[in-house]
Design an enzyme around this catalytic site. Sequence first.
Site, PDB file in Angstrom:
ATOM      1  N   GLU A   1       0.249  -4.359   5.758  1.00 34.73           N
ATOM      2  CA  GLU A   1       1.146  -3.892   4.693  1.00 34.73           C
ATOM      3  C   GLU A   1       1.759  -2.555   5.094  1.00 34.73           C
ATOM      4  O   GLU A   1       1.066  -1.702   5.646  1.00 34.73           O
ATOM      5  CB  GLU A   1       0.339  -3.732   3.395  1.00 34.73           C
ATOM      6  CG  GLU A   1       1.129  -3.149   2.238  1.00 34.73           C
ATOM      7  CD  GLU A   1       0.226  -2.892   1.016  1.00 34.73           C
ATOM      8  OE1 GLU A   1      -0.784  -3.601   0.824  1.00 34.73           O
ATOM      9  OE2 GLU A   1       0.552  -1.955   0.265  1.00 34.73           O
TER      10      GLU A   1
ATOM     11  N   ARG B   1       6.913   4.058   0.771  1.00 36.14           N
ATOM     12  CA  ARG B   1       6.769   5.405   0.221  1.00 36.14           C
ATOM     13  C   ARG B   1       7.450   6.460   1.064  1.00 36.14           C
ATOM     14  O   ARG B   1       7.389   7.651   0.733  1.00 36.14           O
ATOM     15  CB  ARG B   1       5.284   5.762   0.098  1.00 36.14           C
ATOM     16  CG  ARG B   1       4.577   4.939  -0.927  1.00 36.14           C
ATOM     17  CD  ARG B   1       3.182   5.472  -1.147  1.00 36.14           C
ATOM     18  NE  ARG B   1       2.334   4.391  -1.565  1.00 36.14           N
ATOM     19  CZ  ARG B   1       1.007   4.431  -1.523  1.00 36.14           C
ATOM     20  NH1 ARG B   1       0.400   5.509  -1.083  1.00 36.14           N
ATOM     21  NH2 ARG B   1       0.306   3.397  -1.919  1.00 36.14           N
TER      22      ARG B   1
ATOM     23  N   LYS C   1      -4.481  -7.695  -6.464  1.00 36.04           N
ATOM     24  CA  LYS C   1      -4.983  -6.440  -5.904  1.00 36.04           C
ATOM     25  C   LYS C   1      -5.717  -5.703  -7.036  1.00 36.04           C
ATOM     26  O   LYS C   1      -5.239  -5.676  -8.167  1.00 36.04           O
ATOM     27  CB  LYS C   1      -3.768  -5.637  -5.434  1.00 36.04           C
ATOM     28  CG  LYS C   1      -4.016  -4.206  -5.088  1.00 36.04           C
ATOM     29  CD  LYS C   1      -2.756  -3.617  -4.455  1.00 36.04           C
ATOM     30  CE  LYS C   1      -2.809  -2.112  -4.433  1.00 36.04           C
ATOM     31  NZ  LYS C   1      -1.834  -1.526  -3.516  1.00 36.04           N
TER      32      LYS C   1
HETATM   33  C1  3PG Z   1      -2.284   1.478  -1.491  1.00 38.51           C
HETATM   34  O1  3PG Z   1      -1.128   1.684  -1.219  1.00 38.51           O
HETATM   35  O2  3PG Z   1      -2.676   0.387  -1.902  1.00 38.51           O
HETATM   36  C2  3PG Z   1      -3.249   2.581  -1.346  1.00 38.51           C
HETATM   37  O3  3PG Z   1      -2.624   3.788  -1.128  1.00 38.51           O
HETATM   38  C3  3PG Z   1      -4.206   2.368  -0.260  1.00 38.51           C
HETATM   39  O4  3PG Z   1      -5.306   3.064  -0.610  1.00 38.51           O
HETATM   40  P1  3PG Z   1      -6.089   3.951   0.453  1.00 38.51           P
HETATM   41  O5  3PG Z   1      -5.048   4.846   1.080  1.00 38.51           O
HETATM   42  O6  3PG Z   1      -7.095   4.710  -0.365  1.00 38.51           O
HETATM   43  O7  3PG Z   1      -6.715   3.018   1.446  1.00 38.51           O
END
Ligand code: 3PG
Length: 205
Positions: free
Chosen positions: A42, A46, A128
């Site tokens: 993924e 952002r 999710k």
């Molecule tokens: C996401 O985009 O789903 C989260 O930012 C991922 O979470 P993590 O950075 O704590 O792994």
Amino acid sequence: MAPALEAALAAAKVLPILTPRTLEGLEGLGEALLEAGFSWMEVTLRTPLALEAIRRLRALGLEVGAGTVLNEAQAEEALAAGASFLVSPGLSPGLARWAEALGLPYLPGVATPTEVQEALALGLRLLKFFPAEAMGGVRTLKAYAPVFPGVRFVPTGGIGPETLEAYLALENVLACGGSWLLEGSLEEVRTKLRGLGKLRPQAQR
Ligand code: 3PG
């Protein structure tokens, strides 16, 4: 439903998440994932580099999902860049219908029982669980198992190597999302990917 995504996540156990702050080293990262048997990942929308990162990782042969998709306009851009699936932090009925009409797998985020019920009403049962650690993590998912027997979760948010196995041991967890896997130098990433080998005997390329 998203049978290809579901099967891929079940085999992969981990969905590596990248928020690209540079395009330098991106190809190396993609190759390292493929070499370790990870063909699904993924990229979060952002940063301004996200769409280009999706294009480049796609070109290597990875199945790349667009993450942090909040609306249809972002989804369209992600699709045009080659995204194979969409991930949202929350549940968006409009996005769910849009994705379904295009046959594009959509992994919406849920945190509460009400949101799980809303997802089920939309015909979605691969969800999710976000932000996993902040929303009670393993304990919350254990409580959801008997209540939502058909639902499979991809917990994401705050999960790391210390907590990963406890999540994966749950019957209602298909895989965990995480950015920790792709952080650090390429050599560190390779080491982390190798370390996951024992958890994923059936991982497919
Ligand atoms: C996401 O985009 O789903 C989260 O930012 C991922 O979470 P993590 O950075 O704590 O792994």
